[in-house]
Design an enzyme around this catalytic site. Structure first.
Site, PDB file in Angstrom:
ATOM      1  N   GLY A 289       2.567  -3.189  52.203  1.00 43.24           N
ATOM      2  CA  GLY A 289       2.054  -4.394  52.930  1.00 43.24           C
ATOM      3  C   GLY A 289       2.646  -5.610  52.314  1.00 43.24           C
ATOM      4  O   GLY A 289       2.061  -6.696  52.447  1.00 43.24           O
TER       5      GLY A 289
ATOM      6  N   SER B 263       6.606  -5.075  57.896  1.00 41.15           N
ATOM      7  CA  SER B 263       6.088  -3.839  58.080  1.00 41.15           C
ATOM      8  C   SER B 263       4.778  -3.862  58.981  1.00 41.15           C
ATOM      9  O   SER B 263       4.140  -2.576  59.171  1.00 41.15           O
ATOM     10  CB  SER B 263       5.755  -3.231  56.677  1.00 41.15           C
ATOM     11  OG  SER B 263       4.562  -3.979  56.228  1.00 41.15           O
TER      12      SER B 263
ATOM     13  N   VAL C 136       5.254   1.650  46.110  1.00 40.36           N
ATOM     14  CA  VAL C 136       6.407   2.160  45.365  1.00 40.36           C
ATOM     15  C   VAL C 136       7.367   2.211  46.457  1.00 40.36           C
ATOM     16  O   VAL C 136       8.725   2.085  46.252  1.00 40.36           O
ATOM     17  CB  VAL C 136       6.006   3.361  44.676  1.00 40.36           C
ATOM     18  CG1 VAL C 136       7.243   4.116  44.300  1.00 40.36           C
ATOM     19  CG2 VAL C 136       5.004   3.180  43.655  1.00 40.36           C
ATOM     20  N   GLY C 137       7.090   2.732  47.851  1.00 36.85           N
ATOM     21  CA  GLY C 137       8.121   3.255  48.637  1.00 36.85           C
ATOM     22  C   GLY C 137       8.775   1.986  49.012  1.00 36.85           C
ATOM     23  O   GLY C 137      10.057   1.985  49.052  1.00 36.85           O
ATOM     24  N   GLY C 138       8.386   0.684  49.519  1.00 35.81           N
ATOM     25  CA  GLY C 138       8.932  -0.456  49.785  1.00 35.81           C
ATOM     26  C   GLY C 138       9.855  -0.828  48.680  1.00 35.81           C
ATOM     27  O   GLY C 138      10.825  -1.365  48.668  1.00 35.81           O
TER      28      GLY C 138
ATOM     29  N   ASN D  57      14.239  -7.355  49.013  1.00 35.21           N
ATOM     30  CA  ASN D  57      12.634  -7.008  48.922  1.00 35.21           C
ATOM     31  C   ASN D  57      11.844  -8.435  49.138  1.00 35.21           C
ATOM     32  O   ASN D  57      10.871  -8.392  49.195  1.00 35.21           O
ATOM     33  CB  ASN D  57      12.333  -6.323  47.740  1.00 35.21           C
ATOM     34  CG  ASN D  57      12.252  -4.671  47.817  1.00 35.21           C
ATOM     35  OD1 ASN D  57      12.588  -4.399  48.894  1.00 35.21           O
ATOM     36  ND2 ASN D  57      12.225  -4.156  46.971  1.00 35.21           N
ATOM     37  N   TYR D  58      12.697  -9.448  48.803  1.00 33.76           N
ATOM     38  CA  TYR D  58      12.153 -10.713  49.393  1.00 33.76           C
ATOM     39  C   TYR D  58      12.848 -11.300  50.556  1.00 33.76           C
ATOM     40  O   TYR D  58      13.343 -12.504  50.467  1.00 33.76           O
ATOM     41  CB  TYR D  58      12.578 -11.892  47.998  1.00 33.76           C
ATOM     42  CG  TYR D  58      11.730 -11.417  46.788  1.00 33.76           C
ATOM     43  CD1 TYR D  58      10.677 -10.687  46.732  1.00 33.76           C
ATOM     44  CD2 TYR D  58      12.282 -11.754  45.623  1.00 33.76           C
ATOM     45  CE1 TYR D  58       9.935 -10.411  45.677  1.00 33.76           C
ATOM     46  CE2 TYR D  58      11.591 -11.329  44.288  1.00 33.76           C
ATOM     47  CZ  TYR D  58      10.663 -10.531  44.366  1.00 33.76           C
ATOM     48  OH  TYR D  58       9.953 -10.287  43.157  1.00 33.76           O
TER      49      TYR D  58
END
Length: 536
Positions: free
Chosen positions: A110, A117, A178-180, A473-474
């Site tokens: 999250g 997500s 960890v998945g994201g 990821n950002y």
């Protein structure tokens, strides 16, 4: 002709009640479908659903919303949250979402900067992987299978319970999924020694848009390449990752020291820009800058600009000091600044918890503060000159104390040895550091977002260009978005896709077009499928 007020009110109520009934009907249809097609009894699977009619719905939704900008009453909410426990339940979710025309958003930790997500502006459900939280460590092969809903903290703690000889180069914050993290590449304090989390991921178990369960061999190397850095939510539901563990010393050294403008911060940081990427691989020093208040400030407003230099050395303090004296004496590090601890205790420290807190705190997904913020990222290939840095500090002074943070993460080391095409993440040789910016938006949001745009514009001459780079990821929706429904053109998606992935974007589009041509897995910045006759 004007309707009487009572008629307007009745008409409005009729429309609202119709929408609510439609929403409830679609939600009920989805729940009934999943209940029917999963391989579990109705009482068992009913406990995994949360709808707005459930008293626990809000708690289930807020459970892992880590950017409070997307926890407001006006934020679109999912019709259903489902927390599956088995792969067959996920297969049923995929089948039934198609049948009921609902989009699926996949949530691990999250931490999406834009809430991708758990937010959508079309009818949707949240597939929350919190129950896929097992970590199975195999010391003999130095590997581990990690569930798709596991957090950094859970992974670090479980590894430490099995062995003190190994760790894993995942992220800093304990409650990040960890998945994201792996889906976007994933960097942590050991990236300069061992590379990204995705560089050390060797297999996966994915459920695709057709409901098939695929491991690396079954999915093929193209898809396995894409899911390790191509961004989450584009290719399928990864229910487990197989990772290679990495060697760590019995003792590592950590420190966090602060330097202000009055303590020569600008010149120290200027040296850091070129020195940090060239340190030995065992040493990582990251910098965080913010404005605080201090009675010792010479400014009338008593503001002070401070940079903290946060270090991990994979070795003992004596060896660290040899490196610092040779390569970065400007910092003025002394032994009292340093602590020798186990690797897992260092991970506690870098989650911003007190250094000697019990490692069990890494398992607590709610122990870290949650904030309301806007974030964005950049990459640099050349140091920012002194005058450029001073302009950044001037902009920082424009906001109230403690409401913005700059974060500088050095590259080099192992990252520079890996090809830019090895994974979708392209930032390898030649990059000095990543620059991240966060601004709190809990109050005065419009002005603070305007400030973010201003500093973004200011940084333009000092960061990469053509395209200007960013880290997936950002995620930053200001760079452009897909169409919420229907097709998105290659040109439209390239606005943001090339900034995250550079030339690797084309290969990601090709993989997506092969494995999910119907674009079932989608969000505002998911990889789109492009047909051969499109504008590509």
């Amino acid at each position: 002709m004007e309707l009487p007020t009572t008629q307007i009110s009745l008409a409005f109520l009729l429309v609202i009640s119709t929408l609510l009934f439609s929403s409830a009907s679609k939600s009920d249809e989805f729940v009934q479908c999943v209940t029917k097609f999963s391989k579990d009894s109705a009482p068992t699977i009913s406990k995994l659903f949360f709808t707005p009619r459930n008293s626990s719905y809000n708690a289930a939704l807020l459970y892992s919303i880590n950017n409070l900008r997307f926890a407001r009453p006006t934020t679109p909410k999912p019709r259903v949250i489902i927390t599956p426990r088995t792969e067959s339940q996920i297969q049923a979710v995929i089948y039934c979402a198609k049948k009921t025309n609902l989009q699926v958003r996949i949530r691990c930790g999250g931490h999406s900067f834009e809430g991708l997500s758990y937010v959508a502006y079309v009818p949707f459900v949240v597939l929350d992987l919190r129950n896929f939280n097992s970590v199975k460590v195999d010391i003999a092969s130095a590997t581990a299978w990690v569930g798709g809903g596991v957090t950094n903290g859970e992974l670090y703690y479980r590894i430490s319970q099995a062995t003190s000889d190994y760790g894993f180069p995942a992220g800093l914050w304990a409650n990040v999924g960890v998945g994201g993290l792996i889906s976007g590449g994933g960097y942590g304090k050991m990236r300069r020694k061992y590379g990204l989390a995705a560089d050390n991921t060797v297999d996966a178990k994915l459920i695709d848009a057709h409901g098939r369960i695929l491991d690396r061999q079954a999915m093929g190397e193209d898809l396995f390449w894409a899911i390790r850095g191509g961004g989450g939510g584009s290719f399928g539901v990864v229910v487990a990752w197989k990772i290679n563990l990495v060697r760590v010393p019995k003792k590592v050294t950590v420190f966090r020291v602060f330097r202000s403008l009055e303590q020569n911060m600008t010149n120290i940081f200027y040296k850091w820009q070129s020195a940090a990427p060239r340190f030995p691989k065992e040493l990582d020093i990251r910098c965080n800058g913010q404005v605080l208040s201090s009675e010792n400030s010479s400014r009338p407003d008593k503001k002070i600009m401070v940079m903290d230099f946060e270090g991990l050395y994979l070795g003992r303090v004596d060896d660290l000091f040899k490196v610092m004296q040779q390569q970065f004496p400007e910092l003025g590090l002394v032994r009292e600044d340093c602590s020798q601890v186990t690797w897992v205790q260092a991970m506690v420290f870098f989650s911003n918890l007190p250094l000697y807190s019990p490692p069990e705190l890494l398992l607590n997904k709610t122990v870290l503060p949650r904030i309301d913020f806007k974030g964005r990222s950049d990459f640099t290939k050349v140091p920012i000159p002194i005058e450029g840095l001073e302009g950044i500090w001037d902009l920082m002074f424009q906001l109230p104390n403690g409401t913005a943070m700059l974060q500088f993460t050095p590259f080099g080391g192992r990252l520079s040895e890996i090809s830019e095409t090895a994974l979708p993440f392209p930032y390898r040789a030649g990059y000095l550091y990543m620059l991240n910016l966060y601004a709190l938006t809990n109050v005065d949001e419009a002005n603070r977002l305007r400030w973010v745009r201003n500093i973004d514009a200011y940084l333009t001459p000092y960061v990469t260009s053509n395209p200007r780079s960013a880290y997936v990821n950002y995620v930053n929706l200001w760079m452009g978005t897909n169409n919420p429904t229907g097709k998105t053109s290659y040109a439209q998606a390239s606005r943001w896709g090339k900034r995250y992935f550079q030339n690797n974007f084309d290969r990601l589009v090709s993989v997506k077009s092969m494995v999910d041509p119907g674009n079932f897995f989608r969000h505002e910045q998911s990889i789109p499928p492009i047909s051969p006759w499109s504008d590509m």
